[in-house]
Design a protein around this motif. Sequence first.
Motif, mmCIF file in Angstrom:
data_model
loop_
_atom_site.group_PDB
_atom_site.id
_atom_site.type_symbol
_atom_site.label_atom_id
_atom_site.label_comp_id
_atom_site.label_asym_id
_atom_site.label_seq_id
_atom_site.Cartn_x
_atom_site.Cartn_y
_atom_site.Cartn_z
ATOM 1 N N ALA A 186 0.858 -1.194 0.000
ATOM 2 C CA ALA A 186 0.000 0.000 0.000
ATOM 3 C C ALA A 186 0.891 1.240 0.000
ATOM 4 O O ALA A 186 1.958 1.230 0.610
ATOM 5 C CB ALA A 186 -0.922 0.025 1.214
ATOM 6 N N PRO A 187 0.453 2.297 -0.738
ATOM 7 C CA PRO A 187 -0.700 2.351 -1.641
ATOM 8 C C PRO A 187 -0.402 1.593 -2.933
ATOM 9 O O PRO A 187 0.766 1.347 -3.257
ATOM 10 C CB PRO A 187 -0.857 3.848 -1.900
ATOM 11 C CG PRO A 187 0.539 4.389 -1.787
ATOM 12 C CD PRO A 187 1.192 3.577 -0.705
ATOM 13 N N LEU A 188 -1.455 1.256 -3.676
ATOM 14 C CA LEU A 188 -1.274 0.445 -4.870
ATOM 15 C C LEU A 188 -1.653 1.144 -6.168
ATOM 16 O O LEU A 188 -1.201 0.745 -7.237
ATOM 17 C CB LEU A 188 -2.087 -0.848 -4.746
ATOM 18 C CG LEU A 188 -1.676 -1.780 -3.593
ATOM 19 C CD1 LEU A 188 -2.580 -2.997 -3.565
ATOM 20 C CD2 LEU A 188 -0.215 -2.180 -3.709
ATOM 21 N N ALA A 189 -2.506 2.163 -6.085
ATOM 22 C CA ALA A 189 -2.954 2.818 -7.321
ATOM 23 C C ALA A 189 -3.025 4.328 -7.201
ATOM 24 O O ALA A 189 -2.562 5.049 -8.085
ATOM 25 C CB ALA A 189 -4.321 2.266 -7.742
ATOM 26 N N THR A 190 -3.601 4.826 -6.117
ATOM 27 C CA THR A 190 -3.777 6.276 -5.963
ATOM 28 C C THR A 190 -3.363 6.732 -4.572
ATOM 29 O O THR A 190 -3.300 5.935 -3.625
ATOM 30 C CB THR A 190 -5.251 6.665 -6.186
ATOM 31 O OG1 THR A 190 -6.074 6.008 -5.215
ATOM 32 C CG2 THR A 190 -5.711 6.295 -7.588
ATOM 33 N N GLY A 191 -3.075 8.019 -4.468
ATOM 34 C CA GLY A 191 -2.735 8.616 -3.187
ATOM 35 C C GLY A 191 -3.000 10.110 -3.224
ATOM 36 O O GLY A 191 -3.283 10.678 -4.291
ATOM 37 N N ARG A 192 -2.899 10.717 -2.059
ATOM 38 C CA ARG A 192 -3.131 12.161 -1.969
ATOM 39 C C ARG A 192 -1.816 12.894 -1.792
ATOM 40 O O ARG A 192 -0.884 12.387 -1.172
ATOM 41 C CB ARG A 192 -4.060 12.488 -0.808
ATOM 42 C CG ARG A 192 -5.508 12.056 -1.042
ATOM 43 C CD ARG A 192 -6.418 12.611 0.032
ATOM 44 N NE ARG A 192 -7.821 12.312 -0.246
ATOM 45 C CZ ARG A 192 -8.833 12.734 0.508
ATOM 46 N NH1 ARG A 192 -8.594 13.455 1.597
ATOM 47 N NH2 ARG A 192 -10.074 12.421 0.181
ATOM 48 N N SER A 193 -1.782 14.091 -2.315
ATOM 49 C CA SER A 193 -0.586 14.918 -2.198
ATOM 50 C C SER A 193 -0.269 15.170 -0.728
ATOM 51 O O SER A 193 -1.159 15.404 0.085
ATOM 52 C CB SER A 193 -0.798 16.240 -2.934
ATOM 53 O OG SER A 193 0.324 17.079 -2.796
ATOM 54 N N GLY A 194 1.014 15.102 -0.381
ATOM 55 C CA GLY A 194 1.434 15.326 0.988
ATOM 56 C C GLY A 194 2.008 14.069 1.611
ATOM 57 O O GLY A 194 2.562 13.204 0.916
ATOM 58 N N ARG A 195 1.847 13.958 2.939
ATOM 59 C CA ARG A 195 2.421 12.834 3.658
ATOM 60 C C ARG A 195 1.691 11.529 3.333
ATOM 61 O O ARG A 195 0.480 11.443 3.445
ATOM 62 C CB ARG A 195 2.361 13.107 5.164
ATOM 63 C CG ARG A 195 2.865 11.967 6.056
ATOM 64 C CD ARG A 195 4.349 11.637 5.832
ATOM 65 N NE ARG A 195 5.221 12.739 6.119
ATOM 66 C CZ ARG A 195 5.804 12.937 7.316
ATOM 67 N NH1 ARG A 195 5.611 12.085 8.292
ATOM 68 N NH2 ARG A 195 6.589 13.974 7.508
ATOM 69 N N ASN A 196 2.467 10.506 2.943
ATOM 70 C CA ASN A 196 1.924 9.180 2.651
ATOM 71 C C ASN A 196 2.738 8.134 3.399
ATOM 72 O O ASN A 196 3.949 8.283 3.603
ATOM 73 C CB ASN A 196 1.985 8.872 1.149
ATOM 74 C CG ASN A 196 0.881 9.543 0.364
ATOM 75 O OD1 ASN A 196 -0.122 8.933 0.032
ATOM 76 N ND2 ASN A 196 1.070 10.825 0.041
ATOM 77 N N MET A 197 2.080 7.043 3.768
ATOM 78 C CA MET A 197 2.746 5.930 4.426
ATOM 79 C C MET A 197 2.824 4.770 3.425
ATOM 80 O O MET A 197 1.810 4.302 2.907
ATOM 81 C CB MET A 197 1.982 5.483 5.674
ATOM 82 C CG MET A 197 1.709 6.610 6.665
ATOM 83 S SD MET A 197 3.238 7.290 7.400
ATOM 84 C CE MET A 197 3.585 6.024 8.616
ATOM 85 N N ILE A 198 4.046 4.339 3.142
ATOM 86 C CA ILE A 198 4.276 3.239 2.212
ATOM 87 C C ILE A 198 4.465 1.955 3.021
ATOM 88 O O ILE A 198 5.353 1.883 3.869
ATOM 89 C CB ILE A 198 5.521 3.479 1.342
ATOM 90 C CG1 ILE A 198 5.511 4.889 0.735
ATOM 91 C CG2 ILE A 198 5.636 2.398 0.283
ATOM 92 C CD1 ILE A 198 4.361 5.153 -0.190
ATOM 93 N N TYR A 199 3.615 0.957 2.775
ATOM 94 C CA TYR A 199 3.675 -0.302 3.507
ATOM 95 C C TYR A 199 4.132 -1.434 2.590
ATOM 96 O O TYR A 199 3.958 -1.381 1.372
ATOM 97 C CB TYR A 199 2.300 -0.668 4.068
ATOM 98 C CG TYR A 199 1.799 0.242 5.170
ATOM 99 C CD1 TYR A 199 2.055 -0.051 6.503
ATOM 100 C CD2 TYR A 199 1.066 1.391 4.867
ATOM 101 C CE1 TYR A 199 1.586 0.779 7.522
ATOM 102 C CE2 TYR A 199 0.594 2.225 5.868
ATOM 103 C CZ TYR A 199 0.859 1.912 7.196
ATOM 104 O OH TYR A 199 0.394 2.746 8.186
#
Length: 408
Positions: free
Chosen positions: A303-316
């Motif tokens: 995760a994420p696999l297809a879409t995300g939001r601008s800014g802080r993201n957590m990659i799992y």
Amino acid sequence: MKQQQALARGPNDPGLENPTRRNLLVGSAGAMAAVSLLGITPLAKASEPKSLPDYAAWKDRTALIVHSANTMETKRGAIGSGVITASDRLFVRNNLPAPPLSITDNADAWEVHIEGVRNPRTLTVGELKTMGVTTVASVLQCSGNGRAFFPHGAGGTQWKTGAAGCVMWTGVPLKNVVEELGGMADGVRYITGTGGESLPDGLDPKSIMVERSVPTRALDTALLAWEMNDTPLTHTHGGPLRLVVPGYYGVNNVKYVKNIAFTENQTDAKIQASGYRVREVGKPGSPDQPSMWEMNVKSWVTAPLATGRSGRNMIYGVAFGGVTALEKVEVSVDGGKSWKQARFLGPDLGPYAWRPFVMATELKPGEHRIVSRATDAEGNSQPEGRVDNERGYGHNGWSDHGVTVTVS
């Protein structure tokens, strides 16, 4: 790389130191289907069934890609961030028709014969339970996990990342059993396990049976398991008894095990002699080619696999080292141009378990190619590319296993 070193020496080198389902196959059509499962004939591509077969009806259908009645893959986004894979989400891979479901009605009565020891003997599961018990967390992974990424169209189930999971096995250490029976006979180099599946009529048993040999170095960690994830081992996953070899590819973890032999040579069963052998594209399998034994270091993002939001993201994601503990996992959000080390999540359940990981990062609008690269304690890291081979085995290249995420 560890795998390449092992392949270079060849599978017959004893110095490679460790350094169900319902009746799926019936009559002659069943025999041909069984042959196909072992790669003797090409597998036909089928549309995904809408429901689960009876023997796996207890599984979480929403978490699975059903390739066929005997092959079910865990969806990439269904793995989650825990160390242990839920049993109802664990992938399924059967080579042959299973014994009747009734064999689990009185699991303690199931018998396994032990030979190639000083005092050969047939033991029940009930007797095995008096010889010791241990619990080991280990990744279970099909040899062809990642096959779908090979451009030559390798035959077999087109697994991407979901032919793998991390489970808890409980059973007796195989070395305890060997000690109880006086130790191994002289000249032994392999542990050979035979499954108790029903064999179709009209075929040479050696051409279809599930019988696998692994080097005796595996005796240090192998076990005869009767529980998975703290519950009795289901018929779906090889109950009442399964040979488990931590760090080795799934085919070596023989289901419904009915015979354990300590042998000088590898079995001549087709699944060993020519099946699960790494060879160049277009070449047939043969005993002099590397066998799919120890797993290599590997990871992928969940995760994420297809879409995300601008800014802080957590990659799992998840990562494992096969027979070697992990050292680190790095993540790139620009296709491998730059890397940042991730941190492990949850407890460390030992060298054979996988480690979920997470990395926090800022993502700007646009497309991002997210990839991960694991390194084990011996310094072996995932390569960027794949090692092309006929059956699409052992793929751990980080590039193919990445995902492209659109951030808005």
